[in-house]
Design an enzyme around this catalytic site. Structure first.
Site, PDB file in Angstrom:
ATOM      1  N   HIS A 154       1.599   9.854   4.718  1.00 39.98           N
ATOM      2  CA  HIS A 154       0.741   9.700   6.198  1.00 39.98           C
ATOM      3  C   HIS A 154       0.096   7.993   5.952  1.00 39.98           C
ATOM      4  CE1 HIS A 154      -2.179   9.840   9.728  1.00 39.98           C
ATOM      5  NE2 HIS A 154      -1.061  10.517   9.983  1.00 39.98           N
ATOM      6  N   LYS A 156      -0.379   3.934   5.281  1.00 37.50           N
ATOM      7  CA  LYS A 156       0.046   2.697   6.353  1.00 37.50           C
ATOM      8  C   LYS A 156      -0.331   1.568   6.022  1.00 37.50           C
ATOM      9  CE  LYS A 156      -1.052   5.973   9.557  1.00 37.50           C
ATOM     10  NZ  LYS A 156      -2.069   6.953   9.377  1.00 37.50           N
ATOM     11  N   ASP A 161       4.476 -10.042  -1.752  1.00 39.38           N
ATOM     12  CA  ASP A 161       4.152 -10.948  -2.925  1.00 39.38           C
ATOM     13  C   ASP A 161       3.099 -10.549  -3.960  1.00 39.38           C
ATOM     14  OD1 ASP A 161       6.353 -12.327  -2.258  1.00 39.38           O
ATOM     15  OD2 ASP A 161       4.917 -14.218  -1.492  1.00 39.38           O
TER      16      ASP A 161
END
Length: 219
Positions: A154, A156, A161
């Site tokens: 779950h 996100k 870089d």
């Protein structure tokens, strides 16, 4: 050794002038030094055409055609998120529960095409839903790994870089971007970036097909 007064004064004047010039250069360097990114994006995003932004990211050799859509080319949360992602020059690590936004999917494929190392971790149940970008990412040659256990993957977040963290409540879906009340934090902070990088690497290894034969073959 005896030194004439005039010579001593002249030397002192030169030294003061040199010190002043050095201080001025140092202050100019401080003014022009790039400040770490600190940005908060709120959704839903205002309707906006992002075709020109993506076409520019595709490079000078890519064909450019006028977009027929009636949407304005205005600055919005989606365009800002796209710019942050497209700033990647070396690597992009993505850890997402759901990924179906075509604009964000195209941006990730463009980065891969430019030679940026892209890795994606996602949830097994949601990667196969209609409209998911995961299949297109795999077809483009991007490495994708997913969970095969209890509970949802779950997370996100994304790391650009290895220096810029993008995280928040937003799933990269068209519905979330256009409809939901969501938030995204974009920050360059070495301490927090390291924590998220460590978590990504841990999950990346855990979901490796070589460590779990039940996982489908990554591409």
């Amino acid at each position: 050794m005896w030194v004439p007064v005039a010579t001593g004064r002249r030397g002192l004047t030169v030294a003061i002038a040199a010190a002043a010039a050095g201080l001025a250069l140092a202050m100019a360097a401080l003014r022009w030094r790039r400040r770490p990114v600190r940005e908060v994006l709120f959704f839903p995003s205002q309707p906006s055409c992002t075709e020109a932004l993506l076409a520019e990211a595709a490079g000078p050799g890519a064909p450019v055609q006028p977009c027929p859509c009636p949407l304005p080319r205005s600055d919005c949360s989606l365009s800002r998120l796209l710019r942050r992602l497209l700033s990647a020059r070396r690597s992009l690590d993505i850890c997402l529960f759901a990924f179906s936004c075509p604009q964000l999917g195209l941006a990730v494929r463009l980065l891969h095409r430019r030679g940026v190392r892209v890795r994606v971790v996602t949830d097994a149940q949601y990667m196969a839903l209609r409209g998911s970008q995961i299949g297109l990412l795999r077809l483009a040659g991007i490495q994708v790994r997913h969970d095969q256990g209890h509970g949802y993957m779950h997370h996100k977040f994304a790391i650009v870089d290895r220096r810029m963290l993008i995280t928040g409540s937003l799933n990269w879906t068209t519905q979330a971007i256009q409809t939901n009340r969501e938030n995204v934090l974009v920050v360059e902070d070495a301490e927090y970036v390291k924590l998220y990088l460590d978590e990504f690497e841990r999950i990346w290894e855990e979901y490796s097909p070589t460590n779990n034969s039940s996982l489908s073959q990554e591409q």
